[in-house]
Each structure stands twice: as C-alpha cells, then as structure tokens.
Scaffold this motif. Structure first.
Motif, PDB file in Angstrom:
ATOM      1  N   GLY A 156      -3.008   3.349  -3.194  1.00 10.02           N
ATOM      2  CA  GLY A 156      -2.316   2.465  -2.260  1.00 10.02           C
ATOM      3  C   GLY A 156      -3.239   1.377  -1.730  1.00 10.02           C
ATOM      4  N   SER A 211       0.834  -1.206   0.000  1.00 13.06           N
ATOM      5  CA  SER A 211       0.000   0.000   0.000  1.00 13.06           C
ATOM      6  C   SER A 211       0.870   1.258   0.000  1.00 13.06           C
ATOM      7  CB  SER A 211      -0.992  -0.017   1.162  1.00 13.06           C
ATOM      8  OG  SER A 211      -0.339  -0.304   2.363  1.00 13.06           O
ATOM      9  N   ILE A 217      -3.889   8.036  -2.168  1.00 13.35           N
ATOM     10  CA  ILE A 217      -4.163   7.136  -1.046  1.00 13.35           C
ATOM     11  C   ILE A 217      -5.029   5.973  -1.527  1.00 13.35           C
ATOM     12  CG2 ILE A 217      -5.305   6.947   1.210  1.00 13.35           C
ATOM     13  CD1 ILE A 217      -4.525   9.908   1.674  1.00 13.35           C
ATOM     14  N   ALA A 223      -0.943   3.880   3.314  1.00 11.15           N
ATOM     15  CA  ALA A 223      -1.001   4.730   2.114  1.00 11.15           C
ATOM     16  C   ALA A 223      -1.083   6.208   2.490  1.00 11.15           C
ATOM     17  CB  ALA A 223      -2.187   4.338   1.249  1.00 11.15           C
ATOM     18  N   ALA A 227       0.718   3.944  -3.195  1.00 10.08           N
ATOM     19  CA  ALA A 227       0.475   5.377  -3.002  1.00 10.08           C
ATOM     20  C   ALA A 227       1.605   6.203  -3.616  1.00 10.08           C
ATOM     21  CB  ALA A 227       0.327   5.683  -1.515  1.00 10.08           C
TER      22      ALA A 227
END
Lengths: 209, 209, 209
Positions: free
Chosen positions: A131, A110, A128, A166, A114
């Motif tokens: 991610g 993640s 975000i 993220a 991101a």
C-alpha cells in the motif's frame, strides 16, 4: 476473505480509485516538469512514471500482471494529464488544489494497494508495504529523476498517512469487514491525517532533535 | 499478425539489433565511467546497467523471461565493451563517432522494443512505451547512478526520436506490414529525426519559454 | 548439480545467511537515515529498501517469487533494525563494528545470490551478476535515495569483493563441490578481500590516473 475472494471483490469496488490515483499522480508529475521548464516529451515521461510507477512495482512484487500493459486507458490518462498541464495557463495550479487532490489520491491508493497485495497472497506486513509503495513510489521516482529531494527526506506526514491507510485496510479486512468498507474507512483515516498535516503543519520528530 | 506470430517473427528478423543496441549502450556506459575517472569494476557495472537496463525493465513489464539471464553472451558483450573502453587510448572516442552509433542504437532498439511489446500482448499505447523504455531507460539509470542530469532533462530530440520509431513500428504493424519491414522503416525515420537533431541542433520548445 | 537439485540444497544450508544479510543491510540503511536526521518513518523505509532491495531485484530477474512477500518475518526484521537504530544511543555505532558486519553480509549475500541464480537456471555469467546485485544493490538504492555518492563511485574494494565471492561460488559449484561448501569457501575469500580493503585501505586503480 481468502485471496481469490479478495481478488474478485477488488474489481468493481475499487476500480475508480485506480483511475483517480493515476490521474492525480500523473498530473503532479507533469507539473514538476512544468516547474523545471521542460519539453512536452518530458511532461509525458514524468506523467507516466509518476502515474503508474508505484502500482507497477507493486504488481511486479506480488506477481500480478502489470496493470497498464494490456489496455490503452491508463497511458491515455497519463498523456491527457501531460497535455492539460502543458496547455493550461500555469497560474491555474497555484494554491492548494493539487495538494488536496494528491491527499485524496494518496489515501485511496494506499488502501487499494494494500487490498490488492492481500488479494495476491501477500502476508499482512508486506501487504502494508504494498500500500505504501503504491501510493508513494511514483512520486519518489519522479523526484529522483528530476534531481529533487524526495518526499522521503522531508519530515511532513506523507508516507505516514499512506502507512496508516494501508495498515488500517489490512487490519479491518482481517477483522472481517467487507473490502470496500475496510478500504473506505482506512482511506478516510489516512486522508484525515494527511489533511491535518497540510492544514496544521503536523510533522514527525526528526532523529536527535 | 497476432502476438504468437509476432513472437515467432521477432527472432530471426531482429536478433542482431538486440546485440548492436546492447554493445553501443554498454560502451556509452563505460565511457561515462571513464569520464568520471572510475575503476574497472565501475566500468563493468555501468556497461551492464546501461546495456541491459532498458530491455530488462521491458521484459519484466511485459512478463517475458529477462533476455540475458539464461545465456552468457549478453553479459559477455558488456564485459568486452567495458574492457575495450578501459584499455583503448582515451582520445579514440573523442568526436562524434559514439553519438552517431548511439543514434543507430536508439532508433533500432526502440523499434525492437515496441515489436517485442506487441508480441507479448501489450496494447498499442503501452507497446510504444515499451519501445521508448527499451531505448532510453538504460541511459537514464546510468545518469542517475553517476549523479548526472539525465537525457530526460535536456531539450534535445532524443526521447522524441525513440517515440517516433516506436510509434511508427506499432502503426505499420497494425497496418499489416511484415514486422521486419515495419521495424526497418520506423527505425530509419527515428534515426533521421535523431540525426537531424545531432547535425542541426533541432530542439523541442521548453515550457513557458 | 542441476537447477532443481540446487534449489533443494539452498534451503537448509543457506537460509540463515539470508536473515543475517537482511538484518545487517537494514541496519545500515537505518543508520544512514540517522545521519541525515530523518524521522522514524524514513528510518523504516531506508531499512526495508536497503535490507531487501538487492534480493528483490534478483528474484524478479531470475523469475523467482519475491522472497519477502509471502511471509512477515523479513519486513519484521527490517522494522526491528529501524527501531533499534532509532532508540539506541547514537554513540553505540561509532567505530568499525558496522563496517565489519557489513563485510560479513556482503561476502555471504553475494555467495547466496549467485547460488540462488544458478538454482533458477541462470547461466554462469548472469549468476555472478545476481550475486553482485544481491549484495550491492540495496546499498546503491539507499545512497541514490539519500542523494549520497554511491559505493559504486568510490575506488574502495567493495563491489569487487562481492564479485569475487559470487564468481568463486559459481566456479566451485561447476567444479562439483556441494553448494554449502562452495558458498562457504567463496564467502570466506570475499570476506578476506573486503577485510583487507577495510584494514589496509586496498584500492583499485582509477582510470587514467
């Protein structure tokens, strides 16, 4: 850093995370096929879908070339994961080893997703999302294909840990940290949260309960 | 041949396969809607999704323009398949005719998908994956949407036949054969394997059984 | 108008429809999460998938940059929808308010999707498909993820209303009407059909019944 600099920084710093995430997720896909008493072909299909699914959708969304199309290595890792899951004695994967490996993959993947989102010009909130997608979507597709209730529908802290990792990556890069450091701190935080959930059964409250 | 030459060769040699595969798969989607006693709108939706689903994902992954967006003919074929399935007496499709037509579509479409993957620069292993996707994904999406267990979860030789056809296509093109010949031989082999599975009930062994 | 002119015309005329459609669909996703007694993270995931799913697939298919990647506002609307659904007293959404809001979103979003398809060079039949996708796919993905029977499998006039709105948009633009007028008339017709279905229970005939 601006997007082109981020794109530069992502290669050497985080390439290994990519392969780790792919291997762990591919393996978890193959193990679900084993649980369902499937054939080797289904092992391979599940390994590939789970291993590359999240990153593939991320690359399509951010307009990057899909990361596994122009090289053999990624599909090769997925094939190897499927064959190992098929050939190894099934008792070997009992217990918690895979859950912890998955937690490492989740946290790292993640952060990576991101960072790659930012590197291709995504705004902070969508980055975000990239991610979370990278880390979670492969497993969700796997569960839908197998007719299992997906991780989405359980109260466990899973997607939440990916979101923490993220979001921290995006925040720390915005705060000026070098990408590898930002991603490392963020992945550690995401792993700690997911680890707590595994170890102590931390859960999110459900609606109306 | 290199990718641009392959892209050139693909047009005249294999265009008819495209339309055959679309028609057969669209029809199988409409027939599932018939089995589920759906409305005409659902017939059309299933025909389109099943007919173009696999090739659409392939085109997105290899970075090709999606093959049905800039012309009316493909969606028109899907509409026609849906209307024929809706209007024809339902007894007409009993028996094995559609299963055999599907086998032709499966074998030819996976050869075509692998060749198109190579033509857009995919590495050999991903190109094989593109062939399997092209042939199988539409049907998988159809089954998931209808809430049916997908072909993936059955031990029948189906995905395997697509994989054989795709892998042979890639191997024979790498060995220097002209694309149309390579795809023809590969599709014949894939069809023979799928045909044996239909005729003699050939199955893959399931895990742990 | 040709595609570049259409692309010009789409911005000011129809941008608000985009945001309205996203908000309504995001909210309907969050409400399904509420029905299923999920966590806030699942509320957010469902709001995002339902809010942007259809438009995302449309943009990938027509080769447009995905509409929510380079700005924060779209994901922000989805987050807000999820938080409102989570925090508000659940009795508030009983009754028909949401069904009617969804009908507005459906009609407007399918007109918008068809116009955007034309603006990026889609042929007429695929452009109609883009309109239907934009309006319906988010909800279908939401239902599949939640393990619900999707709107596709019900005889209600839902996809049909989207198809009417999209087809009229394409026909009226082809007849030379300015885009905003064409989309407005088409959306009104689609809303009338969907409204009749809600109010009077209009249904399509099912196959073989």
């Amino acid at each position: 850093m601006n997007p082109p600099e981020l794109r530069e920084a992502i290669g050497p710093a985080l390439a290994f995370v990519d392969l780790l995430g792919i291997a762990v997720f591919a393996f978890s896909g193959a193990l679900l096929a084993a649980e369902k008493r499937q054939t080797l072909v289904t092992f391979i299909f599940f390994a590939v879908v789970t291993g590359v699914g999240g990153g593939t959708v991320r690359d399509l969304l951010i307009g990057a070339p899909v990361f596994w199309i122009h090289r053999n290595s990624v599909i090769f890792i997925c094939l190897a994961a499927a064959l190992i899951a098929w050939a190894a004695p099934s008792g070997l994967w009992k217990g918690r080893a895979l859950v912890w490996a998955d937690a490492v993959g989740l946290a790292a993947y993640s952060a990576y997703g991101a960072a790659k989102g930012l590197a291709f010009g995504a705004a902070p909130l969508p980055a975000i999302g990239m991610g979370v997608l990278t880390a979670c979507l492969g497993g969700i597709i796997r569960d839908v294909l197998a007719g299992e209730p997906s991780i989405l529908m359980r109260a466990e802290l899973y997607v939440t840990a990916a979101a923490l990792s993220a979001a921290l990556t995006v925040a720390l890069i915005a705060a000026g940290l070098p990408m590898a450091l930002a991603a490392g701190i963020a992945a550690a935080a995401g792993f700690a949260l997911r680890g707590g959930a595994i170890r102590y059964g931390w859960r999110l409250p459900s609606y109306g309960r």
